[in-house]
Motif scaffolding. Structure first.
Motif, mmCIF file in Angstrom:
data_model
loop_
_atom_site.group_PDB
_atom_site.id
_atom_site.type_symbol
_atom_site.label_atom_id
_atom_site.label_comp_id
_atom_site.label_asym_id
_atom_site.label_seq_id
_atom_site.Cartn_x
_atom_site.Cartn_y
_atom_site.Cartn_z
ATOM 1 N N ALA A 176 40.362 46.104 33.647
ATOM 2 C CA ALA A 176 41.588 46.650 34.231
ATOM 3 C C ALA A 176 41.410 46.992 35.704
ATOM 4 O O ALA A 176 42.270 46.685 36.536
ATOM 5 N N TYR A 216 51.945 43.272 25.673
ATOM 6 C CA TYR A 216 52.552 42.453 26.723
ATOM 7 C C TYR A 216 54.054 42.696 26.811
ATOM 8 O O TYR A 216 54.602 42.913 27.887
ATOM 9 N N GLN A 224 41.659 42.855 37.009
ATOM 10 C CA GLN A 224 43.120 42.796 37.024
ATOM 11 C C GLN A 224 43.748 43.662 38.120
ATOM 12 O O GLN A 224 44.868 43.407 38.529
ATOM 13 N N HIS A 260 46.336 47.862 32.279
ATOM 14 C CA HIS A 260 45.714 46.763 31.532
ATOM 15 C C HIS A 260 44.673 47.293 30.544
ATOM 16 O O HIS A 260 44.284 46.608 29.605
ATOM 17 N N PHE A 290 54.113 44.636 30.162
ATOM 18 C CA PHE A 290 53.852 43.651 31.206
ATOM 19 C C PHE A 290 54.927 42.581 31.375
ATOM 20 O O PHE A 290 54.858 41.798 32.306
ATOM 21 N N ASN A 326 48.055 39.276 34.657
ATOM 22 C CA ASN A 326 47.850 39.924 33.371
ATOM 23 C C ASN A 326 47.975 38.995 32.174
ATOM 24 O O ASN A 326 47.803 39.406 31.057
#
Length: 172
Positions: free
Chosen positions: A29, A91, A33, A38, A95, A102
């Motif tokens: 994370a 997700y 990312q 994350h 996200f 991601n």
């Protein structure tokens, strides 16, 4: 392949698997990312650890090889489905509104192709992850067991060698 060491550590026990899973998710994370949320994917690592405990390590012994391999294969398939579901929920909830690193581009393509076919975001994300996770979890589960078996063999070799040296040093 992000969970191979999580599964390897999980064969040693729940604390090992959770520590490796959370630390690897935190590292991913922050360093890879650059998105702290994350780290939510650590839930998938914790699930993998708990499934390893449920199917393998709580059995205490590995003496019956046939049942061990059946449990390992069953764990692989259940891990694939459950972690795909968790990943699709994470997700979809956290996200889906952002474009970035991601998500795997193949999974994104499949997800939005299915969304365009009116499957819904969560179902589309789940179905898109299944083929990728089948391959990924096969490598992670069986590779993780291979790493565990190698480390365990080395530890047993080392302890046997150490015991022989101690015995040799105590003889008159």
């Amino acid at each position: 392949m992000d969970m191979i060491f999580v599964y390897a550590a999980s064969f040693f026990g729940i604390p090992c698997g959770i520590i490796v899973g959370v630390c690897s998710s935190l590292f991913n994370a922050i360093v890879i990312q650059h998105i702290f949320k994350h780290v939510l994917y650590a839930l998938c690592c914790i699930t993998g650890t708990l499934l390893t405990w449920l199917f393998i390590t709580r059995q205490k012994t590995f003496e019956n090889r046939i049942f061990f391999w059946i449990r390992l294969v069953l764990m692989f398939f259940i891990s694939t489905v459950v972690i795909s579901l968790e990943g699709s929920l994470i997700y979809s909830l956290f996200f889906s509104g952002s474009v970035g690193q991601n998500e795997n581009s193949t999974v994104l393509f499949l997800t939005y192709t299915l969304v365009l076919q009116n499957f819904g975001l969560i179902l589309s994300a789940f179905l898109a992850r299944l083929p990728v996770n089948l391959f990924d979890k096969a490598l992670a589960v069986f590779g993780g067991y291979g790493i565990y078996a190698g480390i365990n063999a080395f530890i047993n070799f080392w302890n046997t060698r150490k015991a022989k040296n101690a015995q040799k040093n105590t003889l008159p």
